[in-house]
Write a protein that holds these residues in place. Structure first.
Motif, PDB file in Angstrom:
ATOM      1  N   GLU A 317      -2.662  -3.491  -6.252  1.00  0.00           N
ATOM      2  CA  GLU A 317      -2.852  -2.217  -5.553  1.00  0.00           C
ATOM      3  C   GLU A 317      -1.820  -1.189  -6.010  1.00  0.00           C
ATOM      4  O   GLU A 317      -2.149  -0.016  -6.230  1.00  0.00           O
ATOM      5  CB  GLU A 317      -2.731  -2.448  -4.044  1.00  0.00           C
ATOM      6  CG  GLU A 317      -3.909  -3.155  -3.421  1.00  0.00           C
ATOM      7  CD  GLU A 317      -5.053  -2.208  -3.113  1.00  0.00           C
ATOM      8  OE1 GLU A 317      -4.785  -1.045  -2.765  1.00  0.00           O
ATOM      9  OE2 GLU A 317      -6.214  -2.634  -3.237  1.00  0.00           O
ATOM     10  N   ALA A 318      -0.573  -1.615  -6.132  1.00  0.00           N
ATOM     11  CA  ALA A 318       0.484  -0.683  -6.519  1.00  0.00           C
ATOM     12  C   ALA A 318       0.218  -0.077  -7.901  1.00  0.00           C
ATOM     13  O   ALA A 318       0.364   1.139  -8.108  1.00  0.00           O
ATOM     14  CB  ALA A 318       1.829  -1.394  -6.507  1.00  0.00           C
ATOM     15  N   GLU A 319      -0.196  -0.910  -8.844  1.00  0.00           N
ATOM     16  CA  GLU A 319      -0.466  -0.429 -10.193  1.00  0.00           C
ATOM     17  C   GLU A 319      -1.665   0.510 -10.209  1.00  0.00           C
ATOM     18  O   GLU A 319      -1.640   1.568 -10.867  1.00  0.00           O
ATOM     19  CB  GLU A 319      -0.716  -1.624 -11.125  1.00  0.00           C
ATOM     20  CG  GLU A 319      -1.069  -1.238 -12.555  1.00  0.00           C
ATOM     21  CD  GLU A 319      -1.477  -2.435 -13.398  1.00  0.00           C
ATOM     22  OE1 GLU A 319      -1.841  -2.223 -14.571  1.00  0.00           O
ATOM     23  OE2 GLU A 319      -1.419  -3.579 -12.876  1.00  0.00           O
ATOM     24  N   LEU A 320      -2.712   0.143  -9.471  1.00  0.00           N
ATOM     25  CA  LEU A 320      -3.941   0.935  -9.458  1.00  0.00           C
ATOM     26  C   LEU A 320      -3.700   2.326  -8.873  1.00  0.00           C
ATOM     27  O   LEU A 320      -4.090   3.344  -9.460  1.00  0.00           O
ATOM     28  CB  LEU A 320      -5.012   0.198  -8.656  1.00  0.00           C
ATOM     29  CG  LEU A 320      -6.407   0.835  -8.624  1.00  0.00           C
ATOM     30  CD1 LEU A 320      -7.029   0.801 -10.007  1.00  0.00           C
ATOM     31  CD2 LEU A 320      -7.299   0.105  -7.623  1.00  0.00           C
ATOM     32  N   TRP A 321      -3.021   2.378  -7.723  1.00  0.00           N
ATOM     33  CA  TRP A 321      -2.843   3.664  -7.064  1.00  0.00           C
ATOM     34  C   TRP A 321      -1.778   4.512  -7.742  1.00  0.00           C
ATOM     35  O   TRP A 321      -1.817   5.755  -7.666  1.00  0.00           O
ATOM     36  CB  TRP A 321      -2.524   3.463  -5.588  1.00  0.00           C
ATOM     37  CG  TRP A 321      -3.734   3.017  -4.830  1.00  0.00           C
ATOM     38  CD1 TRP A 321      -3.942   1.815  -4.240  1.00  0.00           C
ATOM     39  CD2 TRP A 321      -4.934   3.771  -4.630  1.00  0.00           C
ATOM     40  NE1 TRP A 321      -5.194   1.757  -3.674  1.00  0.00           N
ATOM     41  CE2 TRP A 321      -5.821   2.953  -3.891  1.00  0.00           C
ATOM     42  CE3 TRP A 321      -5.338   5.046  -5.001  1.00  0.00           C
ATOM     43  CZ2 TRP A 321      -7.099   3.381  -3.514  1.00  0.00           C
ATOM     44  CZ3 TRP A 321      -6.612   5.489  -4.631  1.00  0.00           C
ATOM     45  CH2 TRP A 321      -7.469   4.653  -3.910  1.00  0.00           C
ATOM     46  N   ALA A 322      -0.836   3.890  -8.406  1.00  0.00           N
ATOM     47  CA  ALA A 322       0.131   4.671  -9.180  1.00  0.00           C
ATOM     48  C   ALA A 322      -0.570   5.409 -10.319  1.00  0.00           C
ATOM     49  O   ALA A 322      -0.291   6.591 -10.582  1.00  0.00           O
ATOM     50  CB  ALA A 322       1.224   3.754  -9.728  1.00  0.00           C
TER      51      ALA A 322
END
Length: 490
Positions: A317-322
Protein backbone atom coordinates in the motif's frame (compact mmCIF):
# COMPACT_ATOMS: atom_id res chain seq x y z
CA UNK A 1 -15.30 59.63 28.01
CA UNK A 2 -18.84 59.32 29.24
CA UNK A 3 -20.62 56.01 28.81
CA UNK A 4 -23.15 57.69 26.53
CA UNK A 5 -20.33 58.65 24.12
CA UNK A 6 -19.00 55.10 23.70
CA UNK A 7 -19.79 53.30 20.44
CA UNK A 8 -21.81 50.14 21.17
CA UNK A 9 -19.86 46.93 20.58
CA UNK A 10 -22.43 45.64 18.09
CA UNK A 11 -21.90 48.74 15.92
CA UNK A 12 -18.10 48.30 15.95
CA UNK A 13 -18.50 44.67 14.91
CA UNK A 14 -21.07 45.51 12.23
CA UNK A 15 -18.91 48.26 10.70
CA UNK A 16 -15.84 46.02 10.71
CA UNK A 17 -17.76 43.11 9.17
CA UNK A 18 -19.21 45.18 6.34
CA UNK A 19 -15.77 46.65 5.65
CA UNK A 20 -13.95 43.30 5.37
CA UNK A 21 -16.65 40.87 4.20
CA UNK A 22 -19.26 40.60 1.51
CA UNK A 23 -22.63 39.23 2.61
CA UNK A 24 -25.21 37.66 0.31
CA UNK A 25 -27.94 35.06 0.35
CA UNK A 26 -28.35 31.85 -1.62
CA UNK A 27 -31.55 30.78 -3.43
CA UNK A 28 -32.62 28.80 -0.34
CA UNK A 29 -32.33 31.93 1.83
CA UNK A 30 -29.12 31.05 3.70
CA UNK A 31 -26.89 34.06 4.32
CA UNK A 32 -23.17 33.64 3.56
CA UNK A 33 -20.10 35.72 4.35
CA UNK A 34 -17.21 36.03 1.92
CA UNK A 35 -13.92 37.72 2.79
CA UNK A 36 -13.13 40.47 0.30
CA UNK A 37 -11.15 39.08 -2.64
CA UNK A 38 -11.45 35.45 -1.57
CA UNK A 39 -13.77 32.92 -3.31
CA UNK A 40 -14.62 30.80 -0.24
CA UNK A 41 -17.88 31.66 1.55
CA UNK A 42 -19.15 30.50 4.93
CA UNK A 43 -22.71 30.50 6.25
CA UNK A 44 -22.86 33.07 9.03
CA UNK A 45 -24.77 30.70 11.31
CA UNK A 46 -22.37 27.79 10.85
CA UNK A 47 -20.49 26.34 13.81
CA UNK A 48 -18.70 23.76 11.67
CA UNK A 49 -15.32 22.25 12.40
CA UNK A 50 -13.93 23.72 9.15
CA UNK A 51 -14.15 27.19 10.66
CA UNK A 52 -17.18 29.40 11.10
CA UNK A 53 -17.72 33.01 10.12
CA UNK A 54 -18.13 33.90 13.78
CA UNK A 55 -14.60 32.60 14.42
CA UNK A 56 -12.98 34.43 11.51
CA UNK A 57 -14.79 37.61 12.55
CA UNK A 58 -13.53 37.32 16.14
CA UNK A 59 -9.95 36.65 14.98
CA UNK A 60 -10.04 39.57 12.54
CA UNK A 61 -11.29 42.00 15.18
CA UNK A 62 -8.56 40.88 17.58
CA UNK A 63 -5.68 40.97 15.09
CA UNK A 64 -6.69 44.38 13.72
CA UNK A 65 -6.74 45.85 17.22
CA UNK A 66 -10.50 46.39 17.41
CA UNK A 67 -10.80 44.46 20.64
CA UNK A 68 -12.22 41.26 22.09
CA UNK A 69 -16.00 41.08 22.20
CA UNK A 70 -18.39 38.82 24.03
CA UNK A 71 -20.77 36.43 22.37
CA UNK A 72 -23.88 38.55 22.85
CA UNK A 73 -22.37 41.54 21.02
CA UNK A 74 -21.32 39.34 18.09
CA UNK A 75 -24.75 37.71 17.99
CA UNK A 76 -26.51 41.09 17.89
CA UNK A 77 -24.22 42.24 15.08
CA UNK A 78 -24.74 39.06 13.05
CA UNK A 79 -28.51 39.30 13.53
CA UNK A 80 -28.44 42.77 11.95
CA UNK A 81 -26.07 41.69 9.16
CA UNK A 82 -28.29 38.71 8.35
CA UNK A 83 -31.37 40.95 8.16
CA UNK A 84 -29.57 43.38 5.84
CA UNK A 85 -28.26 40.57 3.62
CA UNK A 86 -31.76 39.23 2.97
CA UNK A 87 -32.41 42.33 0.87
CA UNK A 88 -29.23 41.83 -1.19
CA UNK A 89 -28.87 39.89 -4.43
CA UNK A 90 -29.03 36.11 -4.67
CA UNK A 91 -26.00 34.00 -5.60
CA UNK A 92 -25.50 30.22 -5.31
CA UNK A 93 -22.55 28.56 -3.61
CA UNK A 94 -20.86 25.45 -5.01
CA UNK A 95 -18.85 22.50 -3.78
CA UNK A 96 -15.78 21.52 -5.87
CA UNK A 97 -17.28 22.18 -9.35
CA UNK A 98 -19.17 25.25 -10.56
CA UNK A 99 -20.41 26.91 -13.76
CA UNK A 100 -18.75 30.19 -14.72
CA UNK A 101 -19.14 33.00 -17.21
CA UNK A 102 -18.85 32.62 -21.00
CA UNK A 103 -19.24 28.85 -21.02
CA UNK A 104 -16.44 28.20 -18.55
CA UNK A 105 -16.52 25.82 -15.59
CA UNK A 106 -14.47 25.89 -12.41
CA UNK A 107 -12.73 23.27 -10.27
CA UNK A 108 -11.98 24.15 -6.65
CA UNK A 109 -8.51 22.92 -5.68
CA UNK A 110 -9.40 23.24 -1.98
CA UNK A 111 -6.40 25.49 -1.29
CA UNK A 112 -6.27 28.14 1.43
CA UNK A 113 -5.19 30.76 -1.10
CA UNK A 114 -8.36 30.16 -3.16
CA UNK A 115 -6.57 29.18 -6.38
CA UNK A 116 -8.90 27.24 -8.67
CA UNK A 117 -8.91 25.87 -12.20
CA UNK A 118 -10.93 27.68 -14.86
CA UNK A 119 -11.82 25.34 -17.72
CA UNK A 120 -12.84 27.38 -20.76
CA UNK A 121 -13.41 26.54 -24.44
CA UNK A 122 -9.81 27.31 -25.44
CA UNK A 123 -7.96 25.72 -22.53
CA UNK A 124 -7.59 25.86 -18.76
CA UNK A 125 -5.65 27.99 -16.34
CA UNK A 126 -5.08 28.34 -12.59
CA UNK A 127 -6.40 31.54 -11.03
CA UNK A 128 -8.46 32.95 -8.20
CA UNK A 129 -12.08 33.36 -9.38
CA UNK A 130 -13.94 36.62 -9.10
CA UNK A 131 -16.16 36.21 -6.01
CA UNK A 132 -19.16 37.40 -7.99
CA UNK A 133 -18.62 34.65 -10.57
CA UNK A 134 -17.95 31.70 -8.26
CA UNK A 135 -18.47 31.23 -4.53
CA UNK A 136 -17.04 28.06 -3.05
CA UNK A 137 -18.49 26.29 -0.05
CA UNK A 138 -16.18 23.95 1.80
CA UNK A 139 -16.80 21.24 4.36
CA UNK A 140 -14.72 18.59 6.12
CA UNK A 141 -15.10 16.48 2.98
CA UNK A 142 -13.40 19.09 0.76
CA UNK A 143 -9.83 17.88 0.32
CA UNK A 144 -6.95 19.75 -1.27
CA UNK A 145 -5.86 18.96 -4.83
CA UNK A 146 -2.34 19.57 -6.12
CA UNK A 147 -1.68 22.21 -8.75
CA UNK A 148 -2.25 20.35 -12.05
CA UNK A 149 0.73 20.01 -14.36
CA UNK A 150 0.82 21.72 -17.74
CA UNK A 151 1.96 20.22 -21.05
CA UNK A 152 1.56 16.58 -19.98
CA UNK A 153 0.99 15.28 -23.52
CA UNK A 154 -1.70 12.97 -22.13
CA UNK A 155 0.71 10.74 -20.27
CA UNK A 156 -1.19 11.21 -16.98
CA UNK A 157 -4.11 9.14 -18.28
CA UNK A 158 -1.80 6.26 -19.15
CA UNK A 159 -0.15 6.47 -15.73
CA UNK A 160 -3.54 6.29 -13.98
CA UNK A 161 -4.80 3.35 -16.03
CA UNK A 162 -1.57 1.48 -15.39
CA UNK A 163 -2.24 1.62 -11.65
CA UNK A 164 -5.87 0.50 -11.96
CA UNK A 165 -6.72 -3.12 -12.69
CA UNK A 166 -9.38 -2.49 -15.34
CA UNK A 167 -10.26 -5.56 -17.38
CA UNK A 168 -9.92 -4.03 -20.86
CA UNK A 169 -9.74 -0.85 -22.94
CA UNK A 170 -13.54 -0.47 -23.01
CA UNK A 171 -13.64 -0.31 -19.22
CA UNK A 172 -10.83 2.24 -19.22
CA UNK A 173 -12.69 4.44 -21.71
CA UNK A 174 -15.82 4.39 -19.53
CA UNK A 175 -13.81 5.29 -16.41
CA UNK A 176 -12.21 8.15 -18.33
CA UNK A 177 -15.61 9.41 -19.55
CA UNK A 178 -16.90 9.36 -15.98
CA UNK A 179 -13.95 11.41 -14.71
CA UNK A 180 -14.54 14.01 -17.42
CA UNK A 181 -18.23 14.06 -16.49
CA UNK A 182 -17.31 14.74 -12.85
CA UNK A 183 -15.79 18.06 -13.99
CA UNK A 184 -19.09 19.19 -15.50
CA UNK A 185 -21.51 20.78 -13.01
CA UNK A 186 -24.51 20.33 -15.31
CA UNK A 187 -23.86 16.79 -16.58
CA UNK A 188 -25.51 13.95 -14.63
CA UNK A 189 -23.26 10.90 -14.83
CA UNK A 190 -24.11 7.28 -14.07
CA UNK A 191 -22.64 5.71 -10.96
CA UNK A 192 -19.58 3.53 -11.68
CA UNK A 193 -19.95 0.13 -10.04
CA UNK A 194 -16.50 -1.42 -9.70
CA UNK A 195 -16.89 -5.20 -9.77
CA UNK A 196 -14.55 -8.13 -10.03
CA UNK A 197 -13.26 -11.16 -8.14
CA UNK A 198 -11.92 -10.97 -4.63
CA UNK A 199 -8.49 -9.36 -4.66
CA UNK A 200 -9.04 -7.40 -7.86
CA UNK A 201 -8.40 -4.08 -6.12
CA UNK A 202 -11.92 -2.70 -6.36
CA UNK A 203 -11.58 -0.48 -3.29
CA UNK A 204 -8.14 0.71 -4.35
CA UNK A 205 -9.37 1.45 -7.86
CA UNK A 206 -12.34 3.36 -6.46
CA UNK A 207 -10.05 5.48 -4.29
CA UNK A 208 -7.81 6.24 -7.24
CA UNK A 209 -10.73 7.47 -9.32
CA UNK A 210 -12.28 9.72 -6.69
CA UNK A 211 -8.94 11.16 -5.55
CA UNK A 212 -8.36 12.58 -9.02
CA UNK A 213 -11.27 14.92 -8.22
CA UNK A 214 -11.30 15.00 -4.40
CA UNK A 215 -7.61 14.89 -3.49
CA UNK A 216 -5.68 12.44 -1.33
CA UNK A 217 -8.13 12.83 1.57
CA UNK A 218 -10.99 11.42 -0.54
CA UNK A 219 -12.00 7.95 0.60
CA UNK A 220 -14.66 5.26 0.40
CA UNK A 221 -17.38 4.90 3.00
CA UNK A 222 -19.67 2.16 4.22
CA UNK A 223 -23.17 2.29 2.82
CA UNK A 224 -25.45 4.36 5.09
CA UNK A 225 -28.26 2.64 6.92
CA UNK A 226 -30.96 4.98 5.69
CA UNK A 227 -31.72 7.63 3.10
CA UNK A 228 -31.26 10.56 5.51
CA UNK A 229 -27.62 9.66 6.22
CA UNK A 230 -26.92 9.19 2.51
CA UNK A 231 -28.34 12.61 1.66
CA UNK A 232 -26.33 14.25 4.47
CA UNK A 233 -23.08 12.78 3.11
CA UNK A 234 -23.97 13.65 -0.48
CA UNK A 235 -24.86 17.26 0.32
CA UNK A 236 -21.52 17.87 2.07
CA UNK A 237 -19.24 16.73 -0.76
CA UNK A 238 -18.95 16.30 -4.51
CA UNK A 239 -18.17 12.63 -5.21
CA UNK A 240 -19.74 10.10 -2.82
CA UNK A 241 -18.12 6.66 -2.87
CA UNK A 242 -19.67 3.62 -1.13
CA UNK A 243 -17.51 0.56 -0.59
CA UNK A 244 -18.11 -3.18 -0.48
CA UNK A 245 -21.84 -3.22 -1.21
CA UNK A 246 -23.47 -6.62 -0.93
CA UNK A 247 -27.15 -5.68 -0.74
CA UNK A 248 -29.27 -2.68 -1.67
CA UNK A 249 -32.58 -2.09 0.06
CA UNK A 250 -35.37 -0.63 -2.11
CA UNK A 251 -35.23 2.68 -0.21
CA UNK A 252 -31.46 2.98 -0.63
CA UNK A 253 -31.71 2.09 -4.34
CA UNK A 254 -34.36 4.79 -4.84
CA UNK A 255 -32.18 7.31 -2.98
CA UNK A 256 -29.21 6.47 -5.22
CA UNK A 257 -31.35 7.10 -8.29
CA UNK A 258 -32.18 10.54 -6.92
CA UNK A 259 -28.52 11.31 -6.17
CA UNK A 260 -27.45 10.48 -9.74
CA UNK A 261 -30.15 12.42 -11.61
CA UNK A 262 -30.94 15.07 -9.00
CA UNK A 263 -33.63 15.74 -6.43
CA UNK A 264 -34.51 18.03 -3.56
CA UNK A 265 -34.99 17.24 0.11
CA UNK A 266 -37.26 19.43 2.23
CA UNK A 267 -37.22 19.32 6.02
CA UNK A 268 -38.70 21.45 8.77
CA UNK A 269 -36.24 24.13 9.81
CA UNK A 270 -34.95 23.76 13.37
CA UNK A 271 -36.72 25.72 16.10
CA UNK A 272 -39.60 26.67 13.81
CA UNK A 273 -43.13 25.46 13.28
CA UNK A 274 -43.85 26.55 9.72
CA UNK A 275 -40.52 27.21 8.00
CA UNK A 276 -38.67 24.60 5.94
CA UNK A 277 -35.09 23.93 4.89
CA UNK A 278 -34.39 22.91 1.28
CA UNK A 279 -31.44 20.80 0.14
CA UNK A 280 -30.98 20.26 -3.58
CA UNK A 281 -28.43 17.72 -4.73
CA UNK A 282 -27.12 15.95 -7.79
CA UNK A 283 -23.73 14.41 -7.31
CA UNK A 284 -21.40 11.85 -8.88
CA UNK A 285 -21.72 8.52 -7.08
CA UNK A 286 -19.29 5.57 -7.08
CA UNK A 287 -19.90 2.03 -5.79
CA UNK A 288 -17.72 -1.02 -5.27
CA UNK A 289 -18.63 -4.65 -4.54
CA UNK A 290 -18.53 -8.18 -5.86
CA UNK A 291 -22.30 -8.50 -6.20
CA UNK A 292 -25.28 -6.55 -4.84
CA UNK A 293 -27.86 -9.18 -5.68
CA UNK A 294 -31.07 -8.11 -7.37
CA UNK A 295 -30.69 -4.80 -9.25
CA UNK A 296 -33.84 -2.76 -9.75
CA UNK A 297 -34.41 -1.63 -13.36
CA UNK A 298 -34.49 2.09 -12.56
CA UNK A 299 -31.13 1.87 -10.78
CA UNK A 300 -29.65 -0.30 -13.53
CA UNK A 301 -30.19 2.53 -16.02
CA UNK A 302 -28.06 4.76 -13.79
CA UNK A 303 -25.14 2.38 -13.24
CA UNK A 304 -21.85 2.10 -15.10
CA UNK A 305 -20.22 -1.32 -14.57
CA UNK A 306 -16.43 -1.17 -14.47
CA UNK A 307 -14.85 -4.63 -14.37
CA UNK A 308 -11.49 -5.25 -12.72
CA UNK A 309 -9.15 -8.25 -12.75
CA UNK A 310 -6.69 -9.57 -10.19
CA UNK A 311 -3.20 -8.09 -10.69
CA UNK A 312 -0.38 -10.42 -11.58
CA UNK A 313 2.12 -8.57 -9.35
CA UNK A 314 1.22 -7.34 -5.86
CA UNK A 315 2.57 -4.14 -4.38
CA UNK A 316 2.53 -2.70 -0.87
CA UNK A 317 0.00 0.00 0.00
CA UNK A 318 2.76 2.44 0.91
CA UNK A 319 4.55 1.97 -2.41
CA UNK A 320 1.35 2.17 -4.45
CA UNK A 321 0.02 5.35 -2.87
CA UNK A 322 3.41 7.05 -2.85
CA UNK A 323 3.55 6.61 -6.63
CA UNK A 324 -0.06 7.72 -7.02
CA UNK A 325 0.49 10.92 -5.03
CA UNK A 326 3.58 11.68 -7.09
CA UNK A 327 1.76 11.35 -10.44
CA UNK A 328 -1.50 12.99 -9.34
CA UNK A 329 -0.56 16.50 -10.66
CA UNK A 330 0.22 14.95 -14.05
CA UNK A 331 -2.98 12.87 -14.00
CA UNK A 332 -5.09 15.93 -13.20
CA UNK A 333 -3.35 18.03 -15.85
CA UNK A 334 -3.91 15.35 -18.51
CA UNK A 335 -7.56 15.02 -17.51
CA UNK A 336 -8.05 18.78 -17.83
CA UNK A 337 -6.37 18.78 -21.25
CA UNK A 338 -8.62 15.98 -22.44
CA UNK A 339 -11.72 17.67 -20.97
CA UNK A 340 -11.05 20.81 -23.02
CA UNK A 341 -10.47 18.72 -26.13
CA UNK A 342 -13.65 16.69 -25.64
CA UNK A 343 -15.85 19.71 -24.96
CA UNK A 344 -14.68 21.33 -28.20
CA UNK A 345 -15.89 18.38 -30.30
CA UNK A 346 -19.34 18.31 -31.87
CA UNK A 347 -21.22 15.01 -31.68
CA UNK A 348 -24.79 13.83 -32.02
CA UNK A 349 -26.69 13.04 -28.83
CA UNK A 350 -28.04 9.46 -28.70
CA UNK A 351 -31.77 9.72 -28.07
CA UNK A 352 -32.42 6.12 -27.03
CA UNK A 353 -30.48 6.08 -23.77
CA UNK A 354 -31.73 7.24 -20.36
CA UNK A 355 -28.52 9.06 -19.38
CA UNK A 356 -28.44 11.05 -22.63
CA UNK A 357 -25.96 13.66 -21.35
CA UNK A 358 -23.42 11.00 -20.46
CA UNK A 359 -24.03 9.19 -23.76
CA UNK A 360 -23.35 12.47 -25.56
CA UNK A 361 -20.15 12.86 -23.56
CA UNK A 362 -19.10 9.35 -24.62
CA UNK A 363 -19.79 10.28 -28.26
CA UNK A 364 -17.65 13.41 -27.87
CA UNK A 365 -14.84 11.36 -26.28
CA UNK A 366 -14.98 8.92 -29.19
CA UNK A 367 -14.82 11.77 -31.72
CA UNK A 368 -11.85 13.30 -29.91
CA UNK A 369 -9.86 10.12 -29.24
CA UNK A 370 -11.43 7.20 -31.14
CA UNK A 371 -11.74 5.11 -27.95
CA UNK A 372 -15.21 3.61 -28.53
CA UNK A 373 -16.73 4.68 -25.22
CA UNK A 374 -20.29 4.93 -26.55
CA UNK A 375 -20.37 1.34 -27.83
CA UNK A 376 -18.85 0.21 -24.52
CA UNK A 377 -21.56 2.11 -22.65
CA UNK A 378 -24.30 0.44 -24.71
CA UNK A 379 -22.75 -2.97 -24.07
CA UNK A 380 -22.62 -2.28 -20.33
CA UNK A 381 -26.33 -1.40 -20.32
CA UNK A 382 -27.10 -4.64 -22.17
CA UNK A 383 -25.21 -6.56 -19.48
CA UNK A 384 -27.17 -4.76 -16.77
CA UNK A 385 -30.45 -5.61 -18.50
CA UNK A 386 -29.41 -9.25 -18.47
CA UNK A 387 -28.63 -8.97 -14.75
CA UNK A 388 -32.06 -7.49 -14.09
CA UNK A 389 -33.77 -10.29 -16.01
CA UNK A 390 -31.73 -13.03 -14.34
CA UNK A 391 -32.66 -11.69 -10.92
CA UNK A 392 -36.38 -11.18 -11.57
CA UNK A 393 -38.62 -14.24 -12.01
CA UNK A 394 -41.55 -12.06 -13.07
CA UNK A 395 -39.51 -10.57 -15.92
CA UNK A 396 -38.45 -14.05 -17.02
CA UNK A 397 -42.08 -15.17 -17.04
CA UNK A 398 -43.16 -12.14 -19.07
CA UNK A 399 -40.47 -12.87 -21.65
CA UNK A 400 -41.55 -16.50 -21.78
CA UNK A 401 -45.13 -15.45 -22.54
CA UNK A 402 -43.97 -12.83 -25.06
CA UNK A 403 -42.54 -15.66 -27.16
CA UNK A 404 -46.12 -16.70 -27.90
CA UNK A 405 -47.07 -13.25 -29.24
CA UNK A 406 -46.41 -12.69 -32.94
CA UNK A 407 -44.04 -9.83 -33.82
CA UNK A 408 -46.07 -6.65 -34.31
CA UNK A 409 -49.10 -8.09 -32.50
CA UNK A 410 -50.43 -7.00 -29.12
CA UNK A 411 -52.37 -8.62 -26.29
CA UNK A 412 -54.59 -6.58 -23.95
CA UNK A 413 -56.07 -7.67 -20.60
CA UNK A 414 -56.82 -6.30 -17.16
CA UNK A 415 -54.07 -6.43 -14.55
CA UNK A 416 -55.96 -9.17 -12.68
CA UNK A 417 -56.22 -11.27 -15.83
CA UNK A 418 -52.51 -10.79 -16.49
CA UNK A 419 -51.71 -11.82 -12.93
CA UNK A 420 -53.73 -15.02 -13.32
CA UNK A 421 -52.08 -15.82 -16.67
CA UNK A 422 -48.50 -15.15 -15.57
CA UNK A 423 -48.95 -16.93 -12.23
CA UNK A 424 -50.27 -20.00 -14.04
CA UNK A 425 -47.44 -19.86 -16.54
CA UNK A 426 -44.86 -19.79 -13.75
CA UNK A 427 -46.51 -22.54 -11.72
CA UNK A 428 -46.90 -24.81 -14.75
CA UNK A 429 -48.58 -28.17 -14.79
CA UNK A 430 -46.72 -29.25 -11.67
CA UNK A 431 -48.32 -26.31 -9.74
CA UNK A 432 -45.00 -24.99 -8.54
CA UNK A 433 -45.49 -22.58 -5.59
CA UNK A 434 -45.11 -18.90 -6.39
CA UNK A 435 -41.83 -17.41 -5.14
CA UNK A 436 -41.48 -14.86 -2.38
CA UNK A 437 -42.12 -11.36 -3.69
CA UNK A 438 -44.42 -12.47 -6.50
CA UNK A 439 -47.23 -9.93 -7.10
CA UNK A 440 -50.30 -10.71 -5.02
CA UNK A 441 -52.76 -8.29 -6.66
CA UNK A 442 -53.30 -6.74 -10.06
CA UNK A 443 -52.21 -3.36 -8.74
CA UNK A 444 -48.89 -4.75 -7.50
CA UNK A 445 -48.35 -6.46 -10.85
CA UNK A 446 -49.07 -3.22 -12.69
CA UNK A 447 -46.51 -1.34 -10.59
CA UNK A 448 -43.85 -4.04 -11.11
CA UNK A 449 -44.38 -4.01 -14.88
CA UNK A 450 -43.97 -0.22 -14.96
CA UNK A 451 -40.55 -0.59 -13.34
CA UNK A 452 -39.62 -3.32 -15.82
CA UNK A 453 -40.76 -1.35 -18.88
CA UNK A 454 -37.32 -0.06 -19.99
CA UNK A 455 -35.63 -3.42 -19.45
CA UNK A 456 -38.31 -5.34 -21.34
CA UNK A 457 -38.40 -2.74 -24.13
CA UNK A 458 -34.66 -3.29 -24.69
CA UNK A 459 -35.55 -6.93 -25.44
CA UNK A 460 -38.40 -6.03 -27.78
CA UNK A 461 -41.31 -6.50 -25.35
CA UNK A 462 -43.42 -3.36 -25.07
CA UNK A 463 -45.64 -2.83 -22.03
CA UNK A 464 -48.33 -0.14 -22.12
CA UNK A 465 -51.37 0.69 -20.00
CA UNK A 466 -54.49 2.77 -20.40
CA UNK A 467 -58.20 3.01 -19.74
CA UNK A 468 -61.34 2.33 -21.73
CA UNK A 469 -65.00 2.55 -20.79
CA UNK A 470 -64.75 -0.99 -19.44
CA UNK A 471 -61.83 -0.11 -17.16
CA UNK A 472 -58.05 -0.14 -17.00
CA UNK A 473 -55.92 -2.46 -19.10
CA UNK A 474 -52.34 -3.56 -19.62
CA UNK A 475 -51.12 -4.22 -23.15
CA UNK A 476 -48.18 -6.38 -24.11
CA UNK A 477 -46.72 -6.29 -27.61
CA UNK A 478 -43.63 -7.56 -29.40
CA UNK A 479 -41.70 -5.03 -31.42
CA UNK A 480 -41.66 -5.99 -35.11
CA UNK A 481 -38.13 -4.59 -35.45
CA UNK A 482 -36.69 -6.90 -32.80
CA UNK A 483 -36.36 -10.65 -33.40
CA UNK A 484 -37.84 -12.95 -30.75
CA UNK A 485 -35.49 -13.33 -27.82
CA UNK A 486 -34.24 -16.60 -26.56
CA UNK A 487 -36.45 -18.15 -23.91
CA UNK A 488 -35.15 -17.40 -20.42
CA UNK A 489 -34.40 -20.36 -18.20
CA UNK A 490 -35.81 -20.52 -14.70
Amino acid sequence: MADDDKTPAREIITDYAQEHFRYFRTPDGTVYAQKNGHPVARPIRSQGATGSHRQELMVGLFRDGRGVFNGSAIKEALDLIEALALSEGVQPVHIRVAPGFDGATWLDLGRDDGQSVRIHPTGWDITIPDPREVCWRRTQLTGELPLPAKDTDGKGVDLLMRLCNFANADTESLALAWLIGCLGPSVPVPAPFLTGPQGAGKSTGGRMLIRVVEGMSGDLRRAPKDEANLIAAVAAGWVTALDNLSHLTPDLADAMCCVVTGAEDVKRALFTDGDVYRTGYRRPLLLTGIDVGLIRPDLAERLLPLHLVRPKVRRTEAELWAEYEEILPVVLGSLLDLTVKVRAVKAETPTDLRMADFAHLCAQLDAATGLGALSAYRASLDDLNDDVIEGDLLAQTVLRHADTIAPGAAQRMTSTEWLHLLSGLYSGEELRPLPKGWPTTGKVLSDRLKRLQPTLAALGVLIDSGRTREGRYIEMACSPATPPHEQQAF
